[in-house]
Design a protein around this motif. Structure first.
Motif, PDB file in Angstrom:
ATOM      1  N   GLY A  68       0.807  -1.196   0.000  1.00 32.80           N
ATOM      2  CA  GLY A  68       0.000   0.000   0.000  1.00 32.80           C
ATOM      3  C   GLY A  68       0.844   1.251   0.000  1.00 32.80           C
ATOM      4  N   ALA A  69       0.170   2.324  -0.300  1.00 35.67           N
ATOM      5  CA  ALA A  69       0.795   3.636  -0.287  1.00 35.67           C
ATOM      6  C   ALA A  69      -0.295   4.659  -0.043  1.00 35.67           C
ATOM      7  CB  ALA A  69       1.494   3.912  -1.608  1.00 35.67           C
ATOM      8  N   HIS A  70       0.087   5.721   0.611  1.00 34.48           N
ATOM      9  CA  HIS A  70      -0.826   6.843   0.805  1.00 34.48           C
ATOM     10  C   HIS A  70      -0.385   7.920  -0.173  1.00 34.48           C
ATOM     11  CE1 HIS A  70      -3.384   9.755   2.737  1.00 34.48           C
ATOM     12  NE2 HIS A  70      -2.365  10.582   2.769  1.00 34.48           N
ATOM     13  N   MET A  71      -1.318   8.387  -1.004  1.00 30.62           N
ATOM     14  CA  MET A  71      -1.007   9.429  -1.978  1.00 30.62           C
ATOM     15  C   MET A  71      -1.888  10.634  -1.718  1.00 30.62           C
ATOM     16  SD  MET A  71      -0.443   7.374  -5.461  1.00 30.62           S
ATOM     17  CE  MET A  71       0.444   5.853  -5.484  1.00 30.62           C
ATOM     18  N   HIS A  72      -1.259  11.784  -1.679  1.00 30.89           N
ATOM     19  CA  HIS A  72      -1.986  13.032  -1.450  1.00 30.89           C
ATOM     20  C   HIS A  72      -1.648  13.985  -2.592  1.00 30.89           C
ATOM     21  CE1 HIS A  72      -3.981  16.187   0.780  1.00 30.89           C
ATOM     22  NE2 HIS A  72      -2.942  16.967   0.530  1.00 30.89           N
ATOM     23  N   PHE A  90       1.055  21.610  -9.144  1.00 32.62           N
ATOM     24  CA  PHE A  90       0.409  20.504  -8.460  1.00 32.62           C
ATOM     25  C   PHE A  90       1.461  19.828  -7.594  1.00 32.62           C
ATOM     26  CE2 PHE A  90      -1.858  21.021 -12.463  1.00 32.62           C
ATOM     27  CZ  PHE A  90      -3.154  21.185 -12.016  1.00 32.62           C
ATOM     28  N   GLY A  91       1.055  19.368  -6.430  1.00 31.80           N
ATOM     29  CA  GLY A  91       1.970  18.662  -5.541  1.00 31.80           C
ATOM     30  C   GLY A  91       1.464  17.252  -5.289  1.00 31.80           C
ATOM     31  N   LEU A  92       2.378  16.315  -5.217  1.00 34.08           N
ATOM     32  CA  LEU A  92       2.028  14.924  -4.955  1.00 34.08           C
ATOM     33  C   LEU A  92       2.963  14.387  -3.883  1.00 34.08           C
ATOM     34  CD1 LEU A  92       0.444  12.318  -5.734  1.00 34.08           C
ATOM     35  CD2 LEU A  92       2.310  11.846  -7.323  1.00 34.08           C
ATOM     36  N   THR A  93       2.391  13.868  -2.807  1.00 34.70           N
ATOM     37  CA  THR A  93       3.169  13.217  -1.761  1.00 34.70           C
ATOM     38  C   THR A  93       2.776  11.745  -1.738  1.00 34.70           C
ATOM     39  OG1 THR A  93       3.185  15.236  -0.441  1.00 34.70           O
ATOM     40  CG2 THR A  93       3.742  13.183   0.695  1.00 34.70           C
ATOM     41  N   ILE A  94       3.775  10.865  -1.816  1.00 35.65           N
ATOM     42  CA  ILE A  94       3.558   9.417  -1.750  1.00 35.65           C
ATOM     43  C   ILE A  94       4.261   8.920  -0.501  1.00 35.65           C
ATOM     44  CG2 ILE A  94       3.924   7.192  -2.882  1.00 35.65           C
ATOM     45  CD1 ILE A  94       4.175   8.738  -5.531  1.00 35.65           C
ATOM     46  N   ARG A 102      10.121  -0.472  -0.727  1.00 36.01           N
ATOM     47  CA  ARG A 102       9.384  -0.610  -1.977  1.00 36.01           C
ATOM     48  C   ARG A 102       9.827   0.477  -2.940  1.00 36.01           C
ATOM     49  NH1 ARG A 102       2.903   0.036  -2.439  1.00 36.01           N
ATOM     50  NH2 ARG A 102       2.772  -0.370  -4.635  1.00 36.01           N
ATOM     51  N   TYR A 103       9.847   0.142  -4.232  1.00 29.22           N
ATOM     52  CA  TYR A 103      10.186   1.107  -5.269  1.00 29.22           C
ATOM     53  C   TYR A 103       8.899   1.642  -5.886  1.00 29.22           C
ATOM     54  CZ  TYR A 103      15.114   0.004  -5.152  1.00 29.22           C
ATOM     55  OH  TYR A 103      16.413  -0.133  -4.760  1.00 29.22           O
ATOM     56  N   PHE A 104       8.852   2.953  -6.082  1.00 29.67           N
ATOM     57  CA  PHE A 104       7.716   3.598  -6.713  1.00 29.67           C
ATOM     58  C   PHE A 104       8.178   4.183  -8.041  1.00 29.67           C
ATOM     59  CE2 PHE A 104       6.491   3.313  -2.362  1.00 29.67           C
ATOM     60  CZ  PHE A 104       5.132   3.100  -2.397  1.00 29.67           C
ATOM     61  N   ASN A 105       7.434   3.867  -9.097  1.00 28.40           N
ATOM     62  CA  ASN A 105       7.741   4.383 -10.423  1.00 28.40           C
ATOM     63  C   ASN A 105       7.034   5.706 -10.649  1.00 28.40           C
ATOM     64  OD1 ASN A 105       9.416   2.259 -11.376  1.00 28.40           O
ATOM     65  ND2 ASN A 105       7.608   0.982 -11.595  1.00 28.40           N
ATOM     66  N   SER A 133      13.084  14.076 -13.200  1.00 30.59           N
ATOM     67  CA  SER A 133      12.516  12.824 -12.711  1.00 30.59           C
ATOM     68  C   SER A 133      13.225  12.352 -11.446  1.00 30.59           C
ATOM     69  CB  SER A 133      12.601  11.747 -13.779  1.00 30.59           C
ATOM     70  OG  SER A 133      11.997  10.573 -13.304  1.00 30.59           O
ATOM     71  N   ILE A 134      12.436  12.021 -10.442  1.00 27.39           N
ATOM     72  CA  ILE A 134      12.970  11.473  -9.194  1.00 27.39           C
ATOM     73  C   ILE A 134      12.565  10.006  -9.042  1.00 27.39           C
ATOM     74  CG2 ILE A 134      13.072  13.671  -7.984  1.00 27.39           C
ATOM     75  CD1 ILE A 134      10.376  12.974  -6.696  1.00 27.39           C
ATOM     76  N   PHE A 135      11.940   9.477 -10.084  1.00 23.58           N
ATOM     77  CA  PHE A 135      11.438   8.106 -10.053  1.00 23.58           C
ATOM     78  C   PHE A 135      12.260   7.248 -10.987  1.00 23.58           C
ATOM     79  CE2 PHE A 135       7.869  10.846  -8.934  1.00 23.58           C
ATOM     80  CZ  PHE A 135       7.458  10.269  -7.752  1.00 23.58           C
ATOM     81  N   PRO A 136      12.431   5.968 -10.712  1.00 23.10           N
ATOM     82  CA  PRO A 136      11.888   5.217  -9.584  1.00 23.10           C
ATOM     83  C   PRO A 136      12.558   5.641  -8.284  1.00 23.10           C
ATOM     84  CG  PRO A 136      13.338   3.811 -10.867  1.00 23.10           C
ATOM     85  CD  PRO A 136      13.239   5.123 -11.579  1.00 23.10           C
ATOM     86  N   LYS A 137      11.782   5.605  -7.219  1.00 18.41           N
ATOM     87  CA  LYS A 137      12.241   6.041  -5.899  1.00 18.41           C
ATOM     88  C   LYS A 137      12.032   4.909  -4.904  1.00 18.41           C
ATOM     89  CE  LYS A 137      13.276   9.083  -2.619  1.00 18.41           C
ATOM     90  NZ  LYS A 137      14.624   9.364  -2.306  1.00 18.41           N
ATOM     91  N   ARG A 138      13.087   4.561  -4.173  1.00 17.88           N
ATOM     92  CA  ARG A 138      13.014   3.521  -3.146  1.00 17.88           C
ATOM     93  C   ARG A 138      12.579   4.172  -1.841  1.00 17.88           C
ATOM     94  NH1 ARG A 138      16.501   1.568   0.919  1.00 17.88           N
ATOM     95  NH2 ARG A 138      16.304  -0.652   1.269  1.00 17.88           N
ATOM     96  N   LEU A 139      11.502   3.664  -1.256  1.00 17.82           N
ATOM     97  CA  LEU A 139      10.989   4.201  -0.002  1.00 17.82           C
ATOM     98  C   LEU A 139      10.940   3.110   1.052  1.00 17.82           C
ATOM     99  CD1 LEU A 139       7.957   6.369  -1.230  1.00 17.82           C
ATOM    100  CD2 LEU A 139      10.266   7.129  -0.673  1.00 17.82           C
ATOM    101  N   GLU A 140      11.390   3.436   2.242  1.00 20.70           N
ATOM    102  CA  GLU A 140      11.248   2.543   3.375  1.00 20.70           C
ATOM    103  C   GLU A 140       9.863   2.728   3.965  1.00 20.70           C
ATOM    104  OE1 GLU A 140      14.437   3.030   6.158  1.00 20.70           O
ATOM    105  OE2 GLU A 140      15.966   2.854   4.611  1.00 20.70           O
ATOM    106  N   TYR A 141       9.479   1.860   4.874  1.00 24.68           N
ATOM    107  CA  TYR A 141       8.167   1.943   5.505  1.00 24.68           C
ATOM    108  C   TYR A 141       7.993   3.314   6.172  1.00 24.68           C
ATOM    109  CZ  TYR A 141       4.388   1.144   8.810  1.00 24.68           C
ATOM    110  OH  TYR A 141       3.214   1.259   9.518  1.00 24.68           O
ATOM    111  N   GLY A 142       6.907   4.005   5.815  1.00 25.43           N
ATOM    112  CA  GLY A 142       6.592   5.300   6.398  1.00 25.43           C
ATOM    113  C   GLY A 142       7.320   6.479   5.770  1.00 25.43           C
TER     114      GLY A 142
END
Length: 163
Positions: A68-72, A90-94, A102-105, A133-142
């Motif tokens: 899962g992911a929370h996207m705002h 526009f702003g997007l926070t994942i 997890r990696y996010f594209n 481009s900052i993607f793909p981006k590896r994110l740890e939990y939280g």
């Protein structure tokens, strides 16, 4: 591998690092086993054969991974009296809500109703972040990542009106 790895009397995998700290993994807990595999993925071949055999026999390849992911998504606007300085971004926070790294594209956006471009109806598009481009981006939990997208300066800003 600088860690000492063995199987204890209760059948758990025990990893002791050089500082003396221990990690105990219950091989019947699929999430703990999956985390062990992820954490030591580059060093798996260095694990003792009995530990590798246990991991192979106990991992449940059909186990559901809760992802899962929370996207705002938000609108960021600079509105000034000077007509030349109107900007719309526009702003997007994942935020990663999966208990694993997890990696996010590059995200894509879907709209309804569809819009028309050169006689073809479209409902999906990609925006490129304003800082590249900052993607793909590896994110740890939280962990969150923020991207901002500036509306093209070449098009008139029809959605902003003076109050």
């Amino acid at each position: 591998m600088n860690n000492k790895v063995n199987i204890d009397g209760a059948g758990n995998i025990v990893i002791q690092d050089i500082t003396g700290a221990s990690i105990i993994v219950n091989p019947d807990n699929s999430s703990e086993l999956r985390q062990l595999i992820m954490d030591f993925s580059s060093q798996l071949e260095e694990l003792p054969k009995e530990v590798l055999s246990m991991i192979e026999s106990r991992q449940d390849l059909n186990a559901e991974i809760k992802v899962g992911a929370h996207m705002h998504f938000t609108v960021l606007a600079d509105l000034h009296e000077n007509v030349a300085y109107r900007r719309l971004k526009f702003g997007l926070t994942i935020t990663n809500t999966t208990k694993e790294n997890r990696y996010f594209n590059q995200p894509f956006f879907k709209v309804h109703p569809k819009f028309e471009i050169k006689g073809s109806e479209q409902d999906t598009f990609v925006m490129i972040p304003e800082n590249g481009s900052i993607f793909p981006k590896r994110l740890e939990y939280g962990e969150p990542v923020f991207a901002s997208y500036e509306k093209s300066k070449q098009e008139p800003m029809k959605c902003i009106r003076k109050f």
